[in-house]
Design a protein around this motif. Structure first.
Motif, PDB file in Angstrom:
ATOM      1  N   GLN A 249      50.153  59.892 -61.247  1.00 55.32           N
ATOM      2  CA  GLN A 249      50.764  60.321 -62.483  1.00 55.32           C
ATOM      3  C   GLN A 249      51.613  61.483 -62.325  1.00 55.32           C
ATOM      4  O   GLN A 249      50.693  62.544 -61.668  1.00 55.32           O
ATOM      5  N   PHE A 250      52.415  61.919 -62.858  1.00 56.28           N
ATOM      6  CA  PHE A 250      53.173  63.146 -62.817  1.00 56.28           C
ATOM      7  C   PHE A 250      52.268  64.216 -63.663  1.00 56.28           C
ATOM      8  O   PHE A 250      51.803  63.783 -64.856  1.00 56.28           O
ATOM      9  N   PRO A 251      51.992  65.436 -63.074  1.00 53.57           N
ATOM     10  CA  PRO A 251      50.978  66.046 -63.739  1.00 53.57           C
ATOM     11  C   PRO A 251      51.676  66.956 -64.877  1.00 53.57           C
ATOM     12  O   PRO A 251      52.011  68.034 -64.878  1.00 53.57           O
ATOM     13  N   ILE A 252      51.665  66.325 -66.082  1.00 53.26           N
ATOM     14  CA  ILE A 252      52.405  66.739 -67.324  1.00 53.26           C
ATOM     15  C   ILE A 252      51.635  68.117 -67.849  1.00 53.26           C
ATOM     16  O   ILE A 252      52.341  69.083 -68.149  1.00 53.26           O
TER      17      ILE A 252
ATOM     18  N   GLU B 233      61.783  67.129 -64.371  1.00 52.83           N
ATOM     19  CA  GLU B 233      60.776  67.246 -62.996  1.00 52.83           C
ATOM     20  C   GLU B 233      60.148  65.581 -62.770  1.00 52.83           C
ATOM     21  O   GLU B 233      59.835  65.196 -61.792  1.00 52.83           O
ATOM     22  N   LEU B 234      60.009  65.079 -64.213  1.00 56.32           N
ATOM     23  CA  LEU B 234      59.548  63.564 -64.227  1.00 56.32           C
ATOM     24  C   LEU B 234      60.179  62.802 -63.393  1.00 56.32           C
ATOM     25  O   LEU B 234      59.768  61.856 -62.568  1.00 56.32           O
ATOM     26  N   ALA B 235      61.515  62.745 -63.894  1.00 53.65           N
ATOM     27  CA  ALA B 235      62.702  62.012 -63.152  1.00 53.65           C
ATOM     28  C   ALA B 235      62.496  62.198 -61.687  1.00 53.65           C
ATOM     29  O   ALA B 235      62.789  61.337 -60.642  1.00 53.65           O
ATOM     30  N   ALA B 236      62.708  63.554 -61.540  1.00 55.11           N
ATOM     31  CA  ALA B 236      62.589  63.810 -60.019  1.00 55.11           C
ATOM     32  C   ALA B 236      61.499  63.273 -59.097  1.00 55.11           C
ATOM     33  O   ALA B 236      61.567  62.877 -58.022  1.00 55.11           O
ATOM     34  N   TYR B 237      60.411  63.516 -59.707  1.00 64.06           N
ATOM     35  CA  TYR B 237      59.268  63.162 -59.234  1.00 64.06           C
ATOM     36  C   TYR B 237      58.938  61.740 -58.880  1.00 64.06           C
ATOM     37  O   TYR B 237      58.668  61.143 -57.640  1.00 64.06           O
TER      38      TYR B 237
ATOM     39  N   VAL C  51      54.352  44.137 -49.192  1.00 66.10           N
ATOM     40  CA  VAL C  51      54.094  45.732 -49.678  1.00 66.10           C
ATOM     41  C   VAL C  51      53.979  45.606 -50.821  1.00 66.10           C
ATOM     42  O   VAL C  51      54.680  44.785 -51.576  1.00 66.10           O
ATOM     43  N   VAL C  52      53.161  46.648 -51.456  1.00 68.48           N
ATOM     44  CA  VAL C  52      53.085  46.772 -53.046  1.00 68.48           C
ATOM     45  C   VAL C  52      52.989  48.355 -53.082  1.00 68.48           C
ATOM     46  O   VAL C  52      52.150  48.957 -52.730  1.00 68.48           O
ATOM     47  N   HIS C  53      53.939  48.883 -54.041  1.00 68.31           N
ATOM     48  CA  HIS C  53      53.951  50.290 -54.493  1.00 68.31           C
ATOM     49  C   HIS C  53      53.436  50.112 -55.804  1.00 68.31           C
ATOM     50  O   HIS C  53      54.005  49.759 -56.754  1.00 68.31           O
ATOM     51  N   VAL C  54      52.184  50.974 -56.011  1.00 66.09           N
ATOM     52  CA  VAL C  54      51.622  51.186 -57.522  1.00 66.09           C
ATOM     53  C   VAL C  54      51.872  52.599 -58.111  1.00 66.09           C
ATOM     54  O   VAL C  54      51.567  53.719 -57.334  1.00 66.09           O
ATOM     55  N   GLU C  55      52.667  52.650 -59.146  1.00 68.64           N
ATOM     56  CA  GLU C  55      52.875  53.890 -59.759  1.00 68.64           C
ATOM     57  C   GLU C  55      52.128  54.285 -60.767  1.00 68.64           C
ATOM     58  O   GLU C  55      51.466  53.531 -61.674  1.00 68.64           O
ATOM     59  N   ASP C  56      52.095  55.652 -61.066  1.00 67.58           N
ATOM     60  CA  ASP C  56      51.162  56.075 -62.140  1.00 67.58           C
ATOM     61  C   ASP C  56      49.841  55.752 -62.249  1.00 67.58           C
ATOM     62  O   ASP C  56      49.321  55.493 -63.267  1.00 67.58           O
TER      63      ASP C  56
END
Length: 148
Positions: free
Chosen positions: A41-44, A59-63, A90-95
């Motif tokens: 996760q993005f470090p809010i 920054e979140l969108a860019a991250y 392949v699997v990409h897990v976000e956040d």
């Protein structure tokens, strides 16, 4: 013995060693592979001040965009390294935290072995830096092959 391996990678040189070991094992066993990479996760909370919400949004969108781009590169490289006779997804897990994502995905896919690399840190280094591998080892119900 093992029919479906989950190979975790972050694209680092050390993780590449884990990928290579997992591929060799899968080929020898005739097992299928799922490669996974995780974007945390993005470090809010790192943002403060009156404009924090606006700045953090940009920054979140860019991250997220960079994380997706990097994950695609890592997973494409991993999949390309699989031999023609090895079935690889392949699997990409976000956040998510990596250990959490690896544990959840291995269970959801019915994997019977997790392959991942570890620096082998001990003591204060492990405490300060954390260890996703140690966490996976602590909570998994299936075998884990740790490559150092």
């Amino acid at each position: 013995m093992y029919k479906h391996l989950l190979i975790a990678t972050d694209g680092s040189e050390l993780a590449d060693k884990g990928v290579a070991h997992g591929l060799t094992l899968a080929k020898g066993l005739g097992a299928s592979i799922t490669f996974v990479t995780v974007s945390e996760q993005f470090p809010i909370f790192a943002w403060g001040g009156a404009m924090a919400g606006y700045a953090a949004g940009d920054e979140l969108a860019a991250y997220q965009e960079e994380a997706r781009k990097y994950a695609k590169e890592v997973l494409d490289k991993s999949k390309a390294s699989a031999d023609a006779g090895v079935s690889a997804e392949v699997v990409h897990v976000e956040d998510k935290r990596p250990a959490e994502a690896i544990l959840e995905l291995s269970q959801a896919l019915g994997c019977d072995l997790i392959v991942m690399a570890s620096h082998g840190r001990r003591g204060l280094g492990k405490l300060l830096l954390g260890s996703q591998t140690a966490e996976v080892l602590s909570y998994t119900e299936i075998p884990v092959l740790v490559v150092r």
